[in-house]
Write a protein that holds these residues in place. Structure first.
Motif, mmCIF file in Angstrom:
data_model
loop_
_atom_site.group_PDB
_atom_site.id
_atom_site.type_symbol
_atom_site.label_atom_id
_atom_site.label_comp_id
_atom_site.label_asym_id
_atom_site.label_seq_id
_atom_site.Cartn_x
_atom_site.Cartn_y
_atom_site.Cartn_z
ATOM 1 N N TRP A 97 0.832 -1.202 0.000
ATOM 2 C CA TRP A 97 0.000 0.000 0.000
ATOM 3 C C TRP A 97 0.866 1.251 0.000
ATOM 4 N N LEU A 98 1.915 1.257 0.833
ATOM 5 C CA LEU A 98 2.817 2.407 0.874
ATOM 6 C C LEU A 98 3.603 2.553 -0.421
ATOM 7 N N MET A 99 3.946 1.422 -1.039
ATOM 8 C CA MET A 99 4.662 1.481 -2.317
ATOM 9 C C MET A 99 3.811 2.159 -3.389
ATOM 10 N N VAL A 100 2.514 1.889 -3.367
ATOM 11 C CA VAL A 100 1.607 2.528 -4.320
ATOM 12 C C VAL A 100 1.629 4.043 -4.135
ATOM 13 N N TYR A 101 1.511 4.489 -2.892
ATOM 14 C CA TYR A 101 1.465 5.928 -2.639
ATOM 15 C C TYR A 101 2.813 6.598 -2.914
ATOM 16 N N ARG A 102 3.897 5.891 -2.705
ATOM 17 C CA ARG A 102 5.194 6.441 -3.084
ATOM 18 C C ARG A 102 5.267 6.583 -4.599
ATOM 19 N N GLY A 103 4.744 5.587 -5.319
ATOM 20 C CA GLY A 103 4.725 5.661 -6.776
ATOM 21 C C GLY A 103 3.897 6.824 -7.284
ATOM 22 N N ILE A 104 2.744 7.064 -6.648
ATOM 23 C CA ILE A 104 1.894 8.191 -7.039
ATOM 24 C C ILE A 104 2.631 9.514 -6.830
ATOM 25 N N ALA A 105 3.341 9.645 -5.707
ATOM 26 C CA ALA A 105 4.053 10.894 -5.400
ATOM 27 C C ALA A 105 5.121 11.205 -6.437
ATOM 28 N N GLN A 106 5.720 10.176 -7.025
ATOM 29 C CA GLN A 106 6.819 10.367 -7.972
ATOM 30 C C GLN A 106 6.363 10.337 -9.428
ATOM 31 N N TYR A 107 5.075 10.184 -9.647
ATOM 32 C CA TYR A 107 4.567 9.951 -11.005
ATOM 33 C C TYR A 107 4.500 11.219 -11.856
ATOM 34 N N ASP A 108 4.965 11.102 -13.084
ATOM 35 C CA ASP A 108 4.778 12.143 -14.106
ATOM 36 C C ASP A 108 4.662 11.436 -15.448
ATOM 37 N N GLY A 109 3.436 11.388 -15.963
ATOM 38 C CA GLY A 109 3.187 10.629 -17.185
ATOM 39 C C GLY A 109 2.992 11.464 -18.430
ATOM 40 N N VAL A 110 3.261 12.768 -18.345
ATOM 41 C CA VAL A 110 2.982 13.665 -19.473
ATOM 42 C C VAL A 110 3.704 13.221 -20.740
ATOM 43 N N ALA A 111 4.996 12.939 -20.629
ATOM 44 C CA ALA A 111 5.769 12.558 -21.820
ATOM 45 C C ALA A 111 5.213 11.284 -22.444
ATOM 46 N N ALA A 112 4.835 10.326 -21.611
ATOM 47 C CA ALA A 112 4.288 9.067 -22.131
ATOM 48 C C ALA A 112 2.936 9.288 -22.792
ATOM 49 N N LEU A 113 2.088 10.101 -22.183
ATOM 50 C CA LEU A 113 0.763 10.373 -22.749
ATOM 51 C C LEU A 113 0.872 10.989 -24.137
ATOM 52 N N ARG A 114 1.847 11.849 -24.321
ATOM 53 C CA ARG A 114 1.994 12.546 -25.600
ATOM 54 C C ARG A 114 2.416 11.621 -26.741
ATOM 55 N N THR A 115 2.892 10.425 -26.402
ATOM 56 C CA THR A 115 3.328 9.482 -27.442
ATOM 57 C C THR A 115 2.261 8.454 -27.790
ATOM 58 N N MET A 116 1.110 8.525 -27.132
ATOM 59 C CA MET A 116 0.048 7.553 -27.415
ATOM 60 C C MET A 116 -0.605 7.854 -28.760
ATOM 61 N N THR A 117 -0.545 6.878 -29.643
ATOM 62 C CA THR A 117 -1.198 7.014 -30.947
ATOM 63 C C THR A 117 -2.358 6.035 -31.094
ATOM 64 N N GLN A 118 -2.508 5.138 -30.148
ATOM 65 C CA GLN A 118 -3.620 4.200 -30.153
ATOM 66 C C GLN A 118 -4.913 4.916 -29.756
ATOM 67 N N PRO A 119 -6.067 4.280 -29.975
ATOM 68 C CA PRO A 119 -7.323 4.854 -29.474
ATOM 69 C C PRO A 119 -7.262 4.988 -27.944
ATOM 70 N N VAL A 120 -7.685 6.138 -27.435
ATOM 71 C CA VAL A 120 -7.670 6.380 -25.988
ATOM 72 C C VAL A 120 -8.971 7.067 -25.584
ATOM 73 N N TRP A 121 -9.625 6.493 -24.582
ATOM 74 C CA TRP A 121 -10.759 7.163 -23.945
ATOM 75 C C TRP A 121 -10.337 7.548 -22.534
ATOM 76 N N VAL A 122 -10.602 8.801 -22.183
ATOM 77 C CA VAL A 122 -10.306 9.307 -20.838
ATOM 78 C C VAL A 122 -11.650 9.494 -20.137
ATOM 79 N N VAL A 123 -11.868 8.726 -19.074
ATOM 80 C CA VAL A 123 -13.163 8.713 -18.391
ATOM 81 C C VAL A 123 -13.002 9.257 -16.976
ATOM 82 N N VAL A 124 -13.940 10.100 -16.569
ATOM 83 C CA VAL A 124 -13.867 10.674 -15.219
ATOM 84 C C VAL A 124 -15.265 10.824 -14.649
ATOM 85 N N GLY A 125 -15.403 10.515 -13.363
ATOM 86 C CA GLY A 125 -16.658 10.768 -12.679
ATOM 87 C C GLY A 125 -16.835 12.256 -12.443
ATOM 88 N N GLU A 126 -18.005 12.738 -12.722
ATOM 89 C CA GLU A 126 -18.272 14.178 -12.602
ATOM 90 C C GLU A 126 -18.013 14.690 -11.193
#
Length: 199
Positions: A97-126
């Motif tokens: 559980w702590l490893m997950v939260y440490r991973g979240i604290a260090q996460y930056d996915g912007v560069a990876a997101l910008r390279t996605m060329t496959q179909p992507v749906w981004v879903v969010v609860g209002e």
């Protein structure tokens, strides 16, 4: 691939490591980078992350059977629910559980997101207050051709509170994106999950 919350971050990092394996991504209630407070800790007070790492080293590396964690008692709960969080931690071990939260604290996915060329749906609860609609809009802005879907009335734990909506979104994504070679089988699965039509 389908990823919710931290799973969406894992999905994004999987894409960064293996950009050609997945045929598409469904990202639910996640973010492009760590929330403000954990991100501050990771960048401005790295000793906090180091302390967590030291704590992880001291915790036992016990293994637990991957038994089903019954989330039914938590259906209808809000984004932050102490008993549900405790159930998560006890099911996975405190170390994981702590490893997950440490991973979240260090996460930056912007560069990876910008390279996605496959179909992507981004879903969010209002009504998601953990990763908000604005967070999903940021993800959407980084992925050309992605589709942003806001689910009315849903909060962060859409997978617990609205599983039928998540199932429907997955089937619709597979069908609409045509990512498999046997669209007739996908259409049959979608049809089986259609609500009965009133005469």
């Amino acid at each position: 691939m389908v990823g919710h919350c931290f799973g969406g971050m894992v999905t994004t990092m999987f894409h960064q490591a293996h950009p050609r394996i997945s045929k598409g991504y469904l990202l639910l209630d996640t973010a492009a980078h760590a929330p403000v407070a954990p991100r501050w800790a990771a960048t401005q007070a790295p000793w906090v992350i180091g302390l967590v790492g030291r704590l992880l080293e001291l915790l036992p590396t016990e293994r637990r059977a991957l038994l089903h964690n019954d989330m039914q008692p938590f259906k209808g709960t809000g984004d932050i629910h102490l008993n549900r969080l405790m159930a998560d931690a006890s099911h996975t071990t405190l170390r994981a559980w702590l490893m997950v939260y440490r991973g979240i604290a260090q996460y930056d996915g912007v560069a990876a997101l910008r390279t996605m060329t496959q179909p992507v749906w981004v879903v969010v609860g209002e009504e998601d207050t953990v990763f908000t609609v604005e967070d999903s809009q940021v993800i959407h802005s980084h992925i050309p051709g992605s589709k942003l879907i806001t689910v009315p009335g849903a909060n962060h734990i859409i997978v617990v509170n609205n599983p039928e909506i998540v199932e429907r979104l997955i089937l619709d994504f597979i069908r609409d994106s045509m990512i498999f070679d046997e669209p007739e089988r996908v259409s049959a699965a979608v049809d089986r999950n259609q609500p009965a039509q009133k005469p």
